[in-house]
Scaffold this motif. Structure first.
Motif, PDB file in Angstrom:
ATOM      1  N   PRO A 149      -2.042  92.184 -62.183  1.00 13.10           N
ATOM      2  CA  PRO A 149      -2.516  91.017 -61.870  1.00 13.10           C
ATOM      3  C   PRO A 149      -4.064  90.920 -61.936  1.00 13.10           C
ATOM      4  CG  PRO A 149      -0.932  92.256 -60.333  1.00 13.10           C
ATOM      5  CD  PRO A 149      -1.474  93.146 -61.155  1.00 13.10           C
ATOM      6  N   ASN A 150      -4.453  89.656 -62.084  1.00  9.60           N
ATOM      7  CA  ASN A 150      -6.014  89.337 -62.251  1.00  9.60           C
ATOM      8  C   ASN A 150      -6.302  88.802 -60.768  1.00  9.60           C
ATOM      9  OD1 ASN A 150      -6.794  89.207 -65.208  1.00  9.60           O
ATOM     10  ND2 ASN A 150      -4.529  88.464 -64.904  1.00  9.60           N
ATOM     11  N   HIS A 151      -7.183  89.529 -60.251  1.00 11.51           N
ATOM     12  CA  HIS A 151      -7.781  89.142 -58.801  1.00 11.51           C
ATOM     13  C   HIS A 151      -9.435  88.683 -59.150  1.00 11.51           C
ATOM     14  CE1 HIS A 151      -4.491  90.961 -56.691  1.00 11.51           C
ATOM     15  NE2 HIS A 151      -4.668  92.042 -57.583  1.00 11.51           N
ATOM     16  N   ARG A 153     -12.493  85.999 -57.931  1.00  8.11           N
ATOM     17  CA  ARG A 153     -13.249  85.514 -56.892  1.00  8.11           C
ATOM     18  C   ARG A 153     -13.471  84.122 -57.348  1.00  8.11           C
ATOM     19  NH1 ARG A 153     -19.282  87.402 -55.124  1.00  8.11           N
ATOM     20  NH2 ARG A 153     -19.628  86.303 -57.473  1.00  8.11           N
ATOM     21  N   THR A 207      -4.486  79.755 -58.275  1.00  2.07           N
ATOM     22  CA  THR A 207      -3.611  80.900 -57.757  1.00  2.07           C
ATOM     23  C   THR A 207      -2.045  80.693 -58.402  1.00  2.07           C
ATOM     24  OG1 THR A 207      -4.958  81.600 -56.288  1.00  2.07           O
ATOM     25  CG2 THR A 207      -2.687  82.534 -56.065  1.00  2.07           C
ATOM     26  N   GLU A 209       1.411  83.046 -60.181  1.00  4.57           N
ATOM     27  CA  GLU A 209       2.023  84.160 -60.685  1.00  4.57           C
ATOM     28  C   GLU A 209       2.756  83.790 -62.238  1.00  4.57           C
ATOM     29  OE1 GLU A 209       4.571  85.943 -57.667  1.00  4.57           O
ATOM     30  OE2 GLU A 209       2.956  86.585 -56.546  1.00  4.57           O
ATOM     31  N   SER A 230      -0.117  87.049 -63.730  1.00  5.28           N
ATOM     32  CA  SER A 230      -0.407  86.638 -62.173  1.00  5.28           C
ATOM     33  C   SER A 230      -1.832  86.624 -62.073  1.00  5.28           C
ATOM     34  CB  SER A 230       0.104  87.612 -61.244  1.00  5.28           C
ATOM     35  OG  SER A 230      -0.319  87.508 -60.001  1.00  5.28           O
ATOM     36  N   VAL A 231      -2.241  85.431 -61.646  1.00  7.67           N
ATOM     37  CA  VAL A 231      -3.662  85.169 -61.201  1.00  7.67           C
ATOM     38  C   VAL A 231      -3.737  84.967 -59.633  1.00  7.67           C
ATOM     39  CG1 VAL A 231      -5.788  83.695 -61.505  1.00  7.67           C
ATOM     40  CG2 VAL A 231      -4.119  84.380 -63.403  1.00  7.67           C
ATOM     41  N   LYS A 232      -4.625  85.756 -59.048  1.00  8.19           N
ATOM     42  CA  LYS A 232      -4.989  85.514 -57.471  1.00  8.19           C
ATOM     43  C   LYS A 232      -6.310  85.147 -57.255  1.00  8.19           C
ATOM     44  CE  LYS A 232      -3.982  86.001 -53.072  1.00  8.19           C
ATOM     45  NZ  LYS A 232      -3.330  84.803 -52.324  1.00  8.19           N
ATOM     46  N   PHE A 234      -9.379  84.417 -54.748  1.00  4.30           N
ATOM     47  CA  PHE A 234      -9.776  84.797 -53.312  1.00  4.30           C
ATOM     48  C   PHE A 234     -10.799  83.780 -52.944  1.00  4.30           C
ATOM     49  CE2 PHE A 234      -8.461  88.841 -54.852  1.00  4.30           C
ATOM     50  CZ  PHE A 234      -7.518  89.188 -53.860  1.00  4.30           C
TER      51      PHE A 234
END
Length: 1324
Positions: A149-151, A153, A207, A209, A230-232, A234
């Motif tokens: 997954p890509n977290h 900012r 965001t 998936e 998946s990209v999340k 924050f």
């Protein structure tokens, strides 16, 4: 130098050198000449140089050529001879060089990869094709990889790599989500040329998936899917809240707010880069930048301007596109990315190279023996291409010597050629970027002169204009042309004649004395020939009296003259125009022989009037202007009908004509527009007036045509805009002499009314048509095609005669002639009639039925012999009827259907058949009398089809976690039912749909209990039946699990079909809501509506809830009243946009009606619902909380709960499991994740353990393709496949669908990935 010629495609065998060649010979396109001349071969059609073929279809390598004699063909493969006879899979088309490679018998297309070249050869040379490189297309599978997954900012840049498999040709890349909807792109988010997805800066809404990269391979019509990424994102607010929750009050650290950033290029990297593109291609340059705010891209060319009309910007100006590039487009292109914080740039140095292109391609050369010529082959490119020559497909350096040719670089010089010098030369221009190959032949011909212009051809011209007299010729060597006037005249010379190279004689100024015979003589050393043509010079057409300028008052009359003089042998036509357009369609405009008259002129008639005179040779015209002015003021005018004409006079009496003249009566202030002439026949119809003719109002004399044996008198009626005058007094009578009849009866017919007679009918002549007394009719007949004499009879005062005793339906020749006391009318024309028809004798034979599909069949039969038809063949009738349904084995009332096929048709289509049924049919021939005997009944059966929808779907017995489904079998099963398919998914109050679950049910079942459902949840069900052919249409239904089993009485729902409403709903009191929210997918409502009004009632209140589909921010209200009462509805306003409301102050044990509406939407409200409050309960005066027994009971319950808690704590510490946990472990499904407890969404299917076997019973892909269990990755291997189809724009068609289980794999192993759905080949 010869002119460029063109010939039609239908003359494929004609000589190609006539289409394009440079020679001293000019060869006319004469078909007879062309068929006799020889030519070397010419390649007319061939496959492309780089030929990518579909590995699933036969390979067709084209090579077509023409020549005289027709050429033979041979092939090389990879530079060596390709022996076609030794390869059973390869065939060559007849009279063609085209190869067909059959790969349908298990042969791999890869076995025929290689470089192919075709040679076409005849006795005059050999032409060769390009090198054709055959390569099968390839669509390799995506390499499996584990994607983390890509977290990211909020505000940072992001690149999602696609990295598609390398295919042939390269695939088309696009990004979609798992609902098969294209991901939206903008200046901030876009796809690069390499297929990667670039984010200049990410936002919280990014965001998700299901970022999925798809690669479409057009040749194999397949689509490969990468695993979802998946990209999340924050956000700073949520990050600060998380930090604050985990730090003490004294910590002051937190995430920094989103900071703006200047642009940075994501691609290309660095400050400079290079790009090489070929001339004529499309140049694509790309710059994608990161930054916040999102940067804007601008393009410039250093030291120059971007080419106008060829420059386009794509992908939100991130891509510069220049079409049809040339060497002038080389240079430095700079992209500049800018936002409010700054800018950055990148310079791309573009170099335009060029594969070879023609400057002068070699052209076919036709020479006569002893002549000289050249072949020139000039090409350019970057780098400069090299030129090499071949002759008849062999390099010229090793070809047989020809003393007549000399090679000088890009030129071959021919001198003193002979017939053996004929050959085909190939010029090859090549550099590192490609090559050009051109065939050009040298054809040496020795032909005596021929003149192709038709003999005695007539040429006509107008005096004082040029005359062109043709003498089309051919010969080799080129003949010399001489012209003579007259058969024995002297040769034409001098300045008064012009002699053209193609043999045409031009007389610049033809005079009347130029008329005569002209002789053309063509000669060369092989012979001489001549031809004579005629020239006529005509007098010019002239307008000797032209129209003149006119100024006319309104309502007056205008007249223009146009008198012409013309050559007596030419027929002129005169056309009048107004303002260069046709005259108005108005009866006021009267066109005479030499004039144009406009009656009752109005302002609209203002304009220019032109007289145009046309003949077949010339045209002249003259114009004049009409100006309409107002009339001077006059006293009030009284308009009336004209007075009747006066003084009728008959003059110039002849046997068949007479002249009538009269004096017009008073016009009464309205001009007379026309006169109507009527006549009375005092001999045959005294007192009856007939219309004779009418003339314009300016005319007072008319020549009338008369008929013999009529006692004429005439009268005249004047007409103006007001109306018609009274008739004039009759003229004197004039009796014409009797004569033979001028005409015979019309509409003569012969039609039999019985099989043994012939009824001859005709339309009798009218009284004045008899031309004399004693009118009779001579009726004659004889049988056609039989050597027989005419039989005649004379009759009077009838229009029908019946001939008896005739054979059945034989043709007769018939004629009816009029006669009177003075003699016969002219000989009448013969008509063909037939004696009476009888019913056909024979039934059609050899009736055959070909069943096309489950609802359509084609029937064939042999035609009935025409002699047995015994009448006019009108067609054939097919009677067909259903015997029984093969699925029910029950007979019913036989309803025969009839189809009629007109004419002598011997086949027909039977539509609208019922699938899986047994039918019978017979065929009968039809004539004018009726139908013949039926053919023997033919039995046929229709195959299975898809069933109709189930007859009903009823959902009953709702509980907290289960629903009972009952259904009826399809009314029309159309085959043997194999199973039922049930799909269902949850729906929330905002019309979002949860994951779709599918269940296959045996065909012998009629009910099902669904368990383990979420309580207080609405479900949508889709239900359909299946046969071996496929699935039928579905019905849908919705139902709700109850809220609390202890307090809900349940919700009863009826069987719902298309367009049916809901029946009465029973409600329980005091609902307690327990909701677990699944993952939903948004569904757009079809139209604004309020539906599913649900009521939970108690003694004195009721909870009303509903579902709303329509515009946001609607204000609702609830109306209610006592059921059956005529009182007005009571209205309660709902605060906000909530979808529930509590009605208070209701009377216990009372039935109420209720409905919900929306403010601002006139007349828009739900249907009515009924509910009943609970009965009143006697209130107990004793406070239960003070009773001893109650206090003791509560203490015992508390003690019991405490003991249970202690036992559970002990078991937990010892590692024990609850019974429920043990049951779950024993029946765990390795592919299903539990529901997430943190957000209540449905869990995703796991893809982490790909090595585990799939569940037994998983569904196959929707396109019915299957693979082995060890097959490589494809769309169906991941949990992202669907059961549906794609639209052309990439959107998804079908049911709403979430993820589904992995598919089982079986079938033959293939190097290609199966397409996920049949229609995906039209995706992009």
């Amino acid at each position: 130098m010869m002119k460029k010629k063109s010939i039609s495609a239908s003359k494929a065998s004609l000589i190609f050198f006539l289409c394009q060649m440079i020679s001293a010979l000019d060869v006319p396109l004469d078909s007879k000449l062309l068929e006799e001349l020889s030519q070397p071969p010419t390649i007319t059609q061939q496959s492309p140089k780089d030929y990518i073929v579909d590995p699933r279809e036969n390979i067709v390598i084209q090579c077509e050529a023409k020549g005289k004699p027709p050429p033979s063909f041979s092939w090389t493969r990879n530079g060596t001879h390709f022996d076609i006879d030794k390869d059973a899979q390869v065939t060559m088309k007849p009279n063609s060089g085209t190869l067909v490679v059959n790969i349908m018998n298990g042969v791999k297309a890869e076995a025929y990869e290689g470089v192919y070249q075709c040679t076409a050869r005849n006795e005059r040379g050999a032409a060769i094709s390009n090198n054709i490189v055959i390569r099968p297309s390839r669509s390799p599978l995506w390499t499996k990889e584990k994607l983390e997954p890509n977290h990211v900012r909020e505000g940072d840049s992001l690149v999602l790599n696609c990295r598609p498999p390398v295919g042939l040709p390269p695939p088309i890349i696009f990004w979609m989500d798992n609902a098969f909807q294209r991901l939206p792109q903008s200046e901030r988010v876009s796809q690069g040329l390499n297929g990667d997805l670039y984010f200049s800066n990410v936002q919280p809404e990014d965001t998700r998936e299901d970022y999925i990269c798809y690669a479409r391979f057009n040749h194999t019509q397949t689509i490969q899917q990468k695993q979802p990424i998946s990209v999340k994102v924050f956000s700073m607010d949520s990050l600060n809240d998380t930090i604050a929750a985990n730090l003490s009050d004294t910590d002051i650290y937190g995430a920094k707010p989103v900071t703006e950033r200047p642009p940075v290029l994501l691609t290309p990297t660095g400050s400079t880069s290079n790009k090489v593109e070929l001339r004529g291609n499309v140049l694509l340059l790309e710059c994608i930048a990161a930054g916040l705010p999102t940067p804007v891209i601008r393009w410039i060319k250093e030291g120059g301007e971007l080419p106008a009309n060829r420059t386009f910007f794509e992908n939100f100006k991130k891509t510069l596109k220049i079409i049809d590039v040339s060497e002038a487009d080389s240079g430095n292109y700079k992209c500049i990315a800018r936002n409010i914080l700054g800018s950055t740039h990148h310079v791309i140095s573009v170099t335009v190279k060029a594969s070879p292109y023609w400057i002068t391609a070699p052209r076919n050369l036709v020479l006569s023996p002893g002549e000289d010529g050249t072949l020139i082959c000039r090409a350019n490119g970057n780098p400069k291409p090299s030129i090499s020559w071949l002759t008849n497909g062999v390099p010229i350096a090793i070809a047989p010597e020809d003393p007549s040719r000399k090679v000088d670089g890009d030129t071959i010089i021919f001198s003193a050629v002979q017939e053996r010098s004929s050959a085909v030369y190939q010029c090859n221009a090549s550099n590192e970027y490609g090559y050009l190959l051109a065939n050009a032949f040298v054809n040496v011909l020795a032909e005596p002169p021929r003149i192709l212009t038709p003999a005695n051809k007539l040429y006509q011209v107008i005096a004082d204009s040029p005359a062109l007299i043709d003498c089309a010729y051919f010969g080799s060597p080129k003949p010399e042309i001489e012209w003579f006037k007259g058969v024995k005249g002297s040769i034409l010379r001098g300045n008064e004649y012009v002699f053209h190279d193609n043999g045409t004689l031009e007389i610049p100024v033809a005079q009347k004395d130029s008329t005569g015979t002209y002789t053309c003589v063509a000669r060369n050393k092989l012979g001489k020939t001549q031809n004579e043509v005629q020239l006529e010079v005509k007098d010019p057409t002239m307008i000797i009296k032209q129209p003149e300028y006119k100024v006319i008052q309104r309502s007056a009359q205008a007249s223009f003259e146009c008198v012409i003089k013309h050559d007596p042998t030419l027929l002129p036509t005169v056309i009048w125009l107004k303002d260069n357009n046709e005259l108005p369609d108005d009866e006021r405009f009267l066109v005479g022989k030499d004039n144009l008259t406009i009656m009752n002129v109005t302002d609209k008639d203002d304009g220019t009037y032109t007289c145009i005179v046309n003949t077949t040779l010339d045209s002249v015209s003259a114009s004049a202007v009409l100006t309409v002015v107002a009339a001077p003021p006059t006293p009030a005018i009284i308009y009336a009908r004209p007075n009747p004409p006066l003084d009728l006079e008959l003059t110039g009496q002849l046997e068949r004509s007479i002249e009538l003249s009269w004096v017009p009566g008073e016009e009464n202030n309205s001009p007379i527009t026309n006169f109507v002439i009527e006549y009375e026949d005092g001999l045959h119809e005294p007192g009856v007036w007939h219309y004779q003719t009418e003339v314009p109002g300016s005319q007072t004399t008319v020549q009338l045509k008369l008929s013999p044996y009529v006692n004429y008198s005439f009268r005249v009626i004047a007409v103006n805009e007001i109306g018609r005058s009274q008739p004039s007094e009759p003229s004197e009578q004039y009796l014409t002499k009797s004569a033979n009849p001028d005409e015979n009866p019309s509409n003569v017919q012969g039609i039999g009314s019985e099989p043994d007679n012939l009824v001859i009918t005709w339309e009798s002549l009218k009284g004045f048509q008899s031309n004399g007394p004693g009118l009779q009719y001579k009726v004659s007949w004889r049988q056609k095609d039989v050597d027989d004499e005419w039989t005649s009879v004379v009759v009077a005062n009838v229009s029908k005669y019946i001939v008896s005793g005739t054979p059945t339906f034989v043709p007769y020749e018939i004629k009816v002639q009029a006669l009177n006391d003075l003699g016969y009318a002219p000989e009448p024309s013969e008509v063909i009639g037939h004696s009476g028809e009888d019913l056909p004798m024979v039934a059609p034979g050899n009736v055959q039925v070909h069943v096309i599909n489950s609802t359509l069949a084609k029937v064939h039969w042999d035609p009935v012999p025409l002699k047995s038809v015994r009448g006019h063949l009108q067609g054939y009738k097919v009677y067909y009827w259903k015997v029984q349904s093969l699925s029910r084995r029950s007979k019913r009332h036989v309803e025969k259907k009839i189809l009629t096929f007109r004419g002598n048709k011997t086949f027909g289509m039977l539509p609208g058949l019922e699938p899986y049924s047994s039918y019978k049919l017979n065929v009968r021939v039809v004539n004018g009398k009726g139908e013949g005997p039926a053919s023997p009944d033919k039995m046929f059966k229709t195959p299975e089809g898809v069933p109709s929808s189930p007859s009903f779907l009823k959902i009953t017995n709702p509980t907290l976690d289960s629903l009972t489904l009952e259904w009826g079998s399809p009314t029309h099963p159309n085959g043997v039912l194999t199973s039922y398919i049930l799909k269902f998914q949850p729906i929330n109050n905002t019309h979002e749909l949860g994951p779709l679950v599918e269940i296959r049910i045996p065909a012998n079942e009629s009910s099902l209990i669904l368990k383990n459902l979420n309580y207080s949840t609405r479900y949508k069900f889709y239900f359909n039946a299946q046969t071996s052919v496929g699935s039928g249409s579905q019905i849908t239904e919705e139902a709700v699990t109850i809220m609390d089993e202890g307090k809900m009485a349940g919700i009863l729902r009826p069987a719902v079909g298309a367009g049916k409403g809901y029946s009465e709903i029973l409600f329980a009191t005091s609902p307690v809501m327990h909701t677990v929210r699944p993952t939903f997918y948004k569904v757009q409502p079809l139209y604004p509506r309020i539906r599913n009004v649900t009521t939970a009632a108690a003694e004195t209140y009721a909870n009303i809830s509903w579902e709303y589909e329509g515009p946001d921010h609607a204000n609702f209200y609830v109306e209610y009243g006592v059921a059956g009462s005529k009182e007005d509805w009571k209205k309660e306003i709902v605060n906000g946009s909530r979808s529930f409301f509590v009605l208070k102050g209701l009377t216990p044990g009372t039935a109420y009606k209720v409905r919900v509406g929306a403010e601002g939407l006139s007349g828009f409200r739900s249907s009515e619902d009924l509910f009943e409050t609970g009965p009143a309960m006697a209130s107990r005066q004793v406070d239960i909380a003070t009773q001893g027994w109650f206090i003791g009971l509560m203490c015992a319950v508390a003690l019991l709960i405490l003991i249970l808690l202690i036992v559970c704590f002990i078991r937990r510490n010892k590692g024990g499991k609850y019974p429920v946990k043990e049951k779950e472990d024993a029946h765990a499904d390795p592919e299903i994740q539990p529901m997430k407890e943190d957000d209540g969404t449905f869990g995703e299917y796991s893809d982490a353990e790909d090595h585990k076997p799939l569940k037994k019973g998983s569904r196959t892909p929707s396109d019915r393709t299957v693979k082995k269990e060890d097959s490589d990755d494809s769309l169906v291997d991941y949990g992202e496949g669907v059961n549906g189809q794609f639209n052309e724009d990439g959107s998804f068609i079908g049911q709403y669908s979430g993820k589904k289980e992995k598919e089982p794999a079986e079938g033959n192993e293939s190097s290609e990935a199966p397409s996920p759905v049949n229609a995906m080949n039209s995706f992009v």
